[in-house]
Write an enzyme that holds these catalytic residues in place. Structure first.
Site, PDB file in Angstrom:
ATOM      1  N   HIS A   9     -12.464 -16.584   0.140  1.00 15.78           N
ATOM      2  CA  HIS A   9     -12.229 -16.373   1.067  1.00 15.78           C
ATOM      3  C   HIS A   9     -11.957 -18.179   1.777  1.00 15.78           C
ATOM      4  CE1 HIS A   9     -14.145 -11.745   1.550  1.00 15.78           C
ATOM      5  NE2 HIS A   9     -12.824 -12.091   1.213  1.00 15.78           N
ATOM      6  N   GLY A  56      -4.776 -14.317  -2.924  1.00 17.19           N
ATOM      7  CA  GLY A  56      -5.314 -13.683  -3.023  1.00 17.19           C
ATOM      8  C   GLY A  56      -4.037 -11.993  -2.021  1.00 17.19           C
ATOM      9  N   ASP A  61      -6.511 -11.217  -5.734  1.00 15.05           N
ATOM     10  CA  ASP A  61      -7.204 -10.271  -6.550  1.00 15.05           C
ATOM     11  C   ASP A  61      -6.556  -9.117  -7.782  1.00 15.05           C
ATOM     12  OD1 ASP A  61      -5.664  -9.849  -4.048  1.00 15.05           O
ATOM     13  OD2 ASP A  61      -7.376  -7.890  -3.811  1.00 15.05           O
ATOM     14  N   ASP A  81     -17.051 -13.983   2.443  1.00 19.11           N
ATOM     15  CA  ASP A  81     -17.176 -14.339   3.665  1.00 19.11           C
ATOM     16  C   ASP A  81     -16.975 -13.662   4.927  1.00 19.11           C
ATOM     17  OD1 ASP A  81     -17.528 -14.887   6.183  1.00 19.11           O
ATOM     18  OD2 ASP A  81     -15.970 -16.642   6.249  1.00 19.11           O
ATOM     19  N   HIS A  88      -6.381 -11.170   6.362  1.00 20.68           N
ATOM     20  CA  HIS A  88      -4.743 -11.855   5.005  1.00 20.68           C
ATOM     21  C   HIS A  88      -5.617 -11.594   3.836  1.00 20.68           C
ATOM     22  CE1 HIS A  88      -6.368 -15.499   6.919  1.00 20.68           C
ATOM     23  NE2 HIS A  88      -5.863 -16.297   5.694  1.00 20.68           N
ATOM     24  N   ARG A  97     -15.282  -2.504  -7.644  1.00 19.10           N
ATOM     25  CA  ARG A  97     -15.685  -1.140  -8.064  1.00 19.10           C
ATOM     26  C   ARG A  97     -15.240  -1.310  -9.517  1.00 19.10           C
ATOM     27  NH1 ARG A  97     -13.589   1.576  -3.874  1.00 19.10           N
ATOM     28  NH2 ARG A  97     -12.020   0.576  -3.980  1.00 19.10           N
TER      29      ARG A  97
END
Length: 131
Positions: A9, A56, A61, A81, A88, A97
């Site tokens: 982040h 990201g 991601d 974070d 965003h 997961r």
């Protein structure tokens, strides 16, 4: 070769740089992949080659998650974070997961990241000695 993904982040990018600089010798033996901006900073501030995915916010991601599903990643360091993450920034939920489903270690803070890096380095050394 051990393949590790690096994501951070915005407020944790400096922490990621500190981590990769401290473990640069170990990480140089890994195949590294990162989200766009994190990867750009790592290459600029450490002597490491990084395969950069999209940033990201536009799906980097998710690209990394797809590599987990395909069995192409041995671990992920995602410095999250939890206090001030911005809308965003990538959400860790789906990635967590998919890592749990595929039994891929996912570190979300620096100290856990150190354990993942050191553990994967130890595993790679064991594989080399067995070969």
């Amino acid at each position: 070769m051990t393949r590790v993904a690096l994501i951070a982040h915005d407020d944790k990018k400096s922490t990621m740089i500190d981590l990769v600089q401290e473990y640069e010798a170990v990480l140089s033996s890994f195949d590294l992949v990162a989200t766009g901006t994190t990867g750009q900073r790592i290459m600029a501030e450490a002597d490491l080659d990084v395969e950069r995915k999209e940033s990201g916010p536009v799906g980097g991601d998710t690209q990394i998650g797809a590599e987990v599903v395909e069995g192409r990643l041995d671990g992920i360091v995602f410095l999250q974070d939890p206090m001030t993450a911005q809308p965003h920034e990538p959400d860790i939920g789906a990635l967590m997961r998919i890592c749990n489903v595929h039994d891929v270690p996912l570190a979300t803070c620096r100290s856990a990241g150190e354990y993942v890096v050191r553990g994967l380095a130890r595993d790679e050394e064991t594989r080399r000695q067995s070969a």
